[in-house]
Design an enzyme around this catalytic site. Structure first.
Site, PDB file in Angstrom:
ATOM      1  N   GLY A 279       0.450  -1.325   0.185  1.00  0.00           N
ATOM      2  CA  GLY A 279       0.417   0.040   0.129  1.00  0.00           C
ATOM      3  C   GLY A 279       0.893   1.071   0.007  1.00  0.00           C
ATOM      4  O   GLY A 279       0.516   2.574  -0.026  1.00  0.00           O
TER       5      GLY A 279
ATOM      6  N   ASP B  58       1.052   3.117   4.379  1.00  0.00           N
ATOM      7  CA  ASP B  58       0.069   3.562   4.470  1.00  0.00           C
ATOM      8  C   ASP B  58      -1.646   4.509   4.300  1.00  0.00           C
ATOM      9  O   ASP B  58      -1.607   5.197   4.183  1.00  0.00           O
ATOM     10  CB  ASP B  58      -0.572   2.398   3.126  1.00  0.00           C
ATOM     11  CG  ASP B  58      -1.639   1.495   3.632  1.00  0.00           C
ATOM     12  OD1 ASP B  58      -0.780   0.906   4.707  1.00  0.00           O
ATOM     13  OD2 ASP B  58      -1.980   0.630   2.503  1.00  0.00           O
TER      14      ASP B  58
ATOM     15  N   ASP C  53      -4.256   2.093  10.586  1.00  0.00           N
ATOM     16  CA  ASP C  53      -6.408   1.855  10.728  1.00  0.00           C
ATOM     17  C   ASP C  53      -6.199   2.033  13.000  1.00  0.00           C
ATOM     18  O   ASP C  53      -6.453   2.490  13.532  1.00  0.00           O
ATOM     19  CB  ASP C  53      -6.500   0.947  10.349  1.00  0.00           C
ATOM     20  CG  ASP C  53      -8.278   0.685  10.259  1.00  0.00           C
ATOM     21  OD1 ASP C  53      -8.987   1.431  10.211  1.00  0.00           O
ATOM     22  OD2 ASP C  53      -8.601  -0.077  10.228  1.00  0.00           O
ATOM     23  N   THR C  54      -6.482   0.078  12.882  1.00  0.00           N
ATOM     24  CA  THR C  54      -5.840   0.134  14.656  1.00  0.00           C
ATOM     25  C   THR C  54      -5.367   0.498  14.965  1.00  0.00           C
ATOM     26  O   THR C  54      -4.935   0.408  16.572  1.00  0.00           O
ATOM     27  CB  THR C  54      -6.693  -1.328  14.780  1.00  0.00           C
ATOM     28  OG1 THR C  54      -5.940  -2.286  13.614  1.00  0.00           O
ATOM     29  CG2 THR C  54      -7.891  -1.493  14.023  1.00  0.00           C
ATOM     30  N   GLY C  55      -3.856  -0.248  14.206  1.00  0.00           N
ATOM     31  CA  GLY C  55      -2.766   0.299  15.091  1.00  0.00           C
ATOM     32  C   GLY C  55      -2.126  -0.942  14.989  1.00  0.00           C
ATOM     33  O   GLY C  55      -0.527  -0.865  15.272  1.00  0.00           O
TER      34      GLY C  55
ATOM     35  N   THR D 250      -0.601  -3.462  13.695  1.00  0.00           N
ATOM     36  CA  THR D 250       0.463  -3.465  12.225  1.00  0.00           C
ATOM     37  C   THR D 250       1.580  -2.643  12.469  1.00  0.00           C
ATOM     38  O   THR D 250       2.331  -3.240  12.588  1.00  0.00           O
ATOM     39  CB  THR D 250       0.276  -3.536  10.554  1.00  0.00           C
ATOM     40  OG1 THR D 250      -1.408  -4.329  10.062  1.00  0.00           O
ATOM     41  CG2 THR D 250       0.968  -4.031   9.843  1.00  0.00           C
TER      42      THR D 250
ATOM     43  N   LYS E 218      -6.753   6.936  10.734  1.00  0.00           N
ATOM     44  CA  LYS E 218      -7.816   6.930  10.835  1.00  0.00           C
ATOM     45  C   LYS E 218      -7.771   6.658  12.732  1.00  0.00           C
ATOM     46  O   LYS E 218      -8.043   5.323  12.708  1.00  0.00           O
ATOM     47  CB  LYS E 218      -8.537   5.273  10.591  1.00  0.00           C
ATOM     48  CG  LYS E 218      -9.174   5.639   9.446  1.00  0.00           C
ATOM     49  CD  LYS E 218      -9.777   4.610   8.886  1.00  0.00           C
ATOM     50  CE  LYS E 218      -9.483   3.536   7.854  1.00  0.00           C
ATOM     51  NZ  LYS E 218     -10.056   2.477   7.121  1.00  0.00           N
TER      52      LYS E 218
ATOM     53  N   ASP F  28      -5.327  -0.282  -2.512  1.00  0.00           N
ATOM     54  CA  ASP F  28      -6.129  -0.946  -2.977  1.00  0.00           C
ATOM     55  C   ASP F  28      -7.678  -1.347  -2.166  1.00  0.00           C
ATOM     56  O   ASP F  28      -7.895  -1.419  -1.067  1.00  0.00           O
ATOM     57  CB  ASP F  28      -5.517  -2.180  -3.343  1.00  0.00           C
ATOM     58  CG  ASP F  28      -5.103  -3.188  -2.187  1.00  0.00           C
ATOM     59  OD1 ASP F  28      -5.273  -3.155  -0.998  1.00  0.00           O
ATOM     60  OD2 ASP F  28      -5.495  -4.312  -2.033  1.00  0.00           O
TER      61      ASP F  28
ATOM     62  N   ARG G 231      -4.961   0.823  -6.675  1.00  0.00           N
ATOM     63  CA  ARG G 231      -3.638   1.218  -6.703  1.00  0.00           C
ATOM     64  C   ARG G 231      -3.635   2.638  -7.670  1.00  0.00           C
ATOM     65  O   ARG G 231      -2.872   3.166  -6.970  1.00  0.00           O
ATOM     66  CB  ARG G 231      -2.692   0.069  -6.519  1.00  0.00           C
ATOM     67  CG  ARG G 231      -3.232  -1.085  -5.616  1.00  0.00           C
ATOM     68  CD  ARG G 231      -1.759  -1.415  -5.259  1.00  0.00           C
ATOM     69  NE  ARG G 231      -1.957  -3.116  -4.600  1.00  0.00           N
ATOM     70  CZ  ARG G 231      -2.092  -3.505  -3.397  1.00  0.00           C
ATOM     71  NH1 ARG G 231      -2.420  -2.151  -2.378  1.00  0.00           N
ATOM     72  NH2 ARG G 231      -2.290  -4.323  -3.160  1.00  0.00           N
TER      73      ARG G 231
HETATM   74  P1  5GP Z   1      -3.955  -1.690  11.012  1.00  0.00           P
HETATM   75  O1  5GP Z   1      -3.109  -2.917  11.297  1.00  0.00           O
HETATM   76  O2  5GP Z   1      -3.609  -0.528  11.871  1.00  0.00           O
HETATM   77  O3  5GP Z   1      -5.521  -1.651  11.170  1.00  0.00           O
HETATM   78  O4  5GP Z   1      -4.503  -2.195  10.431  1.00  0.00           O
HETATM   79  C1  5GP Z   1      -3.318  -1.670   8.488  1.00  0.00           C
HETATM   80  C2  5GP Z   1      -3.488  -1.954   7.245  1.00  0.00           C
HETATM   81  O5  5GP Z   1      -4.680  -2.238   7.389  1.00  0.00           O
HETATM   82  C3  5GP Z   1      -3.381  -0.821   7.039  1.00  0.00           C
HETATM   83  O6  5GP Z   1      -1.415  -1.175   6.372  1.00  0.00           O
HETATM   84  C4  5GP Z   1      -3.401  -1.579   5.024  1.00  0.00           C
HETATM   85  O7  5GP Z   1      -3.511  -2.522   4.134  1.00  0.00           O
HETATM   86  C5  5GP Z   1      -4.964  -1.744   5.954  1.00  0.00           C
HETATM   87  N1  5GP Z   1      -6.246  -0.852   5.881  1.00  0.00           N
HETATM   88  C6  5GP Z   1      -7.231  -0.708   7.083  1.00  0.00           C
HETATM   89  N2  5GP Z   1      -7.895   0.683   6.830  1.00  0.00           N
HETATM   90  C7  5GP Z   1      -7.353   0.920   5.261  1.00  0.00           C
HETATM   91  C8  5GP Z   1      -8.223   1.451   4.341  1.00  0.00           C
HETATM   92  O8  5GP Z   1      -9.288   2.387   5.052  1.00  0.00           O
HETATM   93  N3  5GP Z   1      -8.391   1.219   2.842  1.00  0.00           N
HETATM   94  C9  5GP Z   1      -6.971   0.448   2.664  1.00  0.00           C
HETATM   95  N4  5GP Z   1      -6.985   0.013   1.348  1.00  0.00           N
HETATM   96  N5  5GP Z   1      -6.994  -0.364   3.206  1.00  0.00           N
HETATM   97  C10 5GP Z   1      -6.555  -0.164   4.584  1.00  0.00           C
END
Ligand code: 5GP
Length: 174
Positions: free
Chosen positions: A40, A96, A99-101, A103, A127, A155, A161
């Protein structure tokens, strides 16, 4: 699948240039290793490094996050590891979207064990309403609401993308 434009290419370009200038100033002539998380962040990272006026090495991390398309489970597997040691180096992890943090938290912890001189995080998007693990984002592009974003490297089922701007997937099924 219908998409609605959210952030246009010009706005992205201006913000990415600002982040690059901030990084250039903060690191004051030191070498840097930029680590984009595939896939991403590839477009964001490609534009960002063009605005960093330092000696920059680039090394990629490939990750697989277990969970469905829109929901991170927090269980992250590194599928492609760095090709060089980061011990003693100044490292910026480039994501990229946070989101939840989960990763970024996992990757930060993993890279920190490799004893870099410093480790910071750059993310195009955040977010905050979805935070489960608070993570410090040192260089943030834009804060967004709880919507599913595509384009500029991001994506939905491997599509979108290549959009030069950021958009929201508007279909109910997305
Ligand atoms: P986290 O671990 O912070 O919840 O998620 C991170 C990963 O989830 C990002 O690197 C991405 O790959 C995917 N992701 C989370 N939200 C979105 C979104 O709104 N759009 C897309 N395309 N991917 C997202």
């Amino acid at each position: 699948m219908p998409t609605t434009p959210l952030i246009d290419a010009g706005t992205i370009a201006r913000r990415v240039a600002e982040l690059g200038r901030a990084i250039t100033e903060d690191y004051g002539g030191q070498d840097l290793v930029v680590v984009p998380v595939l896939k991403g962040s590839y477009m964001f990272a490609a534009d960002l490094v063009r605005h960093i006026d330092l000696d920059v090495a680039i090394d990629f991390l490939g990750v697989r996050s277990y969970g469905n398309q829109q929901e991170s489970s927090g269980v992250v597997q590194i599928t492609t590891d760095l090709s060089h040691s980061i011990e003693g180096k100044h490292v910026i992890l480039v994501e990229d979207i946070v989101d939840t943090g989960l990763t970024v938290a996992y990757l930060h912890e993993n890279l920190a064990t490799r004893q870099p001189a410093s480790l910071k995080v750059a993310s195009l998007l955040h977010k905050p309403s979805r935070t489960r693990v608070p993570v410090e984002i040192d260089y943030l592009g834009f804060t967004v609401d709880d919507v599913f974003i595509v384009g500029y490297g991001l994506d939905f089922a491997q599509k979108y993308r290549n959009l030069p701007y950021l958009a929201v997937v508007t279909d109910d099924e997305a």
